[in-house]
Design a protein around this motif. Structure first.
Motif: not given
Length: 384
Positions: A291-294, A358-365
Motif C-alpha cells: 500500500x505505502x509503495x503502490x 505499522x502497516x506491515x504488522x497490520x497485513x501480517x495480522x
C-alpha cells in the motif's frame, strides 16, 4: 419475490448498514475534533460493532415473533433520531452514546435479509439472498466513498445528517411496499425466543461452522478497512477524505463480482465456493502489503479481499437459511453475532497493531486470520 423488490431490499440494507461504517474513513477527523489518540480511535468502530452484536441478539429474533413491516419501519425511524444526535454531538461522550444507538438499530438489515429469504421461492433463495447481501457489502464499502466526499465538502457531521434524511425516506418507502399480512408467527414469549437462539446453536452444526467462518472473515475484513485510512492519510501519501473513500469503489467491484455465489450455493457448490474464496482472501494480503509503495497494488488487493469475503458471506447465509424456515430471523441473528464480534475484534486490533508495528504488522495480522479461516474450513468441510 420480484427482482425490483429484491433490489429495493438491497438498497435499504446498504443504506442501513452504511450507518455503522461511515466513521472508518473519518477516524482521523473525529480524533482531531475530540482529541482521541490514534491507538484508541478504533473504539468508535468497536462500540458500534459491539452494540450491533447486541442488536442482533435482542432485536433481530423479533422478526420471528412480530410483524416485520412494523418492526422494520419502527427501527429505521428511531435510527433517524440517533443519526441526528451523532451529527450534532458536542462532546465525545454524546458521540459514543449516539453511535452505540446507531449500531444497535442498524440490525434492521438482518431482519430484511431474513424477510427476503422468506418471500423468495425455494429454488431462488440463494440468488435472492445474494442480491440482498450484496447490497449490504456494497453499502459498507460505498459508505467510505460517500463519507469521504461529504466530509471534504461540508465536514464529517454532514455525513450523518444526510444519512438521517435518506433513512427517513427509505422507512416510508418500505412501509408502503412490504406485505401487510404475514404467515402465522411463533407463539413464544420474548425470553423463550431468545433462549431458542442458543438452542439452534446447539442443534445445528452448520450454523456453528458457518458462524465461526463469519467471525474470521470479517475480522480480516475489518483489519483492512478500519486501519486503511491511517497510512493513506499520513505522509508521504497524505490523501484527501474523498480519495480515501474512493477505494471503497474497488471493494464494491469485488463484492459485485461475488454476487453469483448464491446461485452456486443453490446448485450445491457452497463448499467449493468457500474454499476458493478463502484462498483468494489469504492471497489478497500480498498486494495489500505494498500500500505505502503502490496504490494500484492496493486496489488489486482490495478487489480480491472483498470478492472473497462477499462470496463466503453469501454462501454462509444461503446454506444456513435452508435449515429452519420458521426460525430464519433467529438463524440470521445467531450467525451475524459472530460477524459483528469479528468486525469489532478486527477494528480494535488493527489500529493497535498499526500504532506499534505499522502497516506491515497490520497485513501480517490479516494474513494470519485469513490462514486460520482457510484451515478451519479445510478441517470442517466434510461435516454436515
Amino acid at each position: 419475490m420480484s427482482r425490483s423488490v429484491a433490489l429495493l431490499f438491497a438498497i435499504a440494507c446498504g443504506l442501513a448498514v452504511a450507518n455503522i461504517y461511515y466513521a472508518q474513513p473519518l477516524l482521523d477527523a473525529i480524533s482531531q475534533e475530540f482529541g482521541i489518540i490514534h491507538s484508541s480511535v478504533g473504539l468508535v468502530i468497536t462500540i458500534t460493532q459491539v452494540c450491533y452484536a447486541l442488536g442482533l441478539l435482542l432485536l433481530v429474533p423479533l422478526g420471528d415473533l412480530l410483524n416485520r413491516r412494523w418492526l422494520i419501519a419502527g427501527q429505521m425511524l428511531v435510527s433517524v433520531l440517533a443519526l441526528i444526535v451523532v451529527g450534532t454531538a458536542p462532546t465525545s461522550r454524546i458521540l459514543f452514546i449516539a453511535i452505540a444507538a446507531v449500531g444497535l438499530l442498524a440490525v434492521v438489515t438482518q431482519t430484511l435479509v431474513a424477510f427476503a429469504a422468506t418471500l423468495a421461492a425455494p429454488a431462488e433463495r440463494g440468488r435472492t439472498v445474494g442480491v440482498v447481501t450484496s447490497g449490504i457489502v456494497i453499502g459498507i464499502l460505498l459508505a467510505r466513498t460517500f463519507a469521504g466526499v461529504l466530509t471534504d465538502i461540508a465536514g464529517w457531521r454532514s455525513v450523518y445528517l444526510v444519512s438521517a434524511g435518506l433513512t427517513l425516506i427509505m422507512a416510508g418507502v418500505l412501509f408502503r411496499v412490504l406485505p401487510k399480512d404475514e404467515p402465522s408467527r411463533e407463539s413464544l414469549s420474548y425470553l423463550q425466543l431468545l433462549h431458542s437462539l442458543f438452542t439452534l446453536f446447539a442443534q445445528e452444526r452448520i450454523l456453528r461452522i458457518r458462524a465461526v467462518l463469519a467471525l474470521l472473515i470479517f475480522t480480516a475484513f475489518s483489519i483492512l478497512w478500519t486501519s486503511l485510512v491511517l497510512p493513506l492519510s499520513a505522509p508521504p501519501l497524505s490523501l484527501s477524505h474523498t480519495a480515501i473513500g474512493a477505494f471503497g469503489l474497488a471493494g464494491a467491484a469485488g463484492a459485485l463480482a461475488a454476487a453469483q455465489a448464491g446461485r452456486l450455493a443453490d446448485r450445491g457448490l457452497g463448499q467449493r465456493t468457500t474454499g476458493v474464496a478463502l484462498i483468494l482472501l489469504l492471497l489478497s494480503w500480498l498486494p495489500i502489503s505494498y500500500t505505502e509503495h503502490s496504490l494500484p497494488a492496493l486496489i488489486i488487493g482490495i478487489i480480491l479481499l472483498d470478492l472473497a469475503v462477499q462470496a463466503v458471506h453469501v454462501t454462509n447465509q444461503s446454506m444456513i437459511l435452508t435449515v429452519r424456515p420458521e426460525a430464519r430471523s433467529r438463524l440470521t441473528a445467531g450467525y451475524m453475532i459472530f460477524y459483528s464480534i469479528g468486525s469489532a475484534t478486527g477494528s480494535i486490533a488493527s489500529t493497535s497493531i498499526y500504532a506499534h508495528s505499522g502497516w506491515n504488522g497490520v497485513c501480517l495480522l490479516g494474513a494470519i486470520v485469513s490462514a486460520l479461516a482457510l484451515l478451519f474450513w479445510a478441517l470442517t468441510r466434510r461435516l454436515k
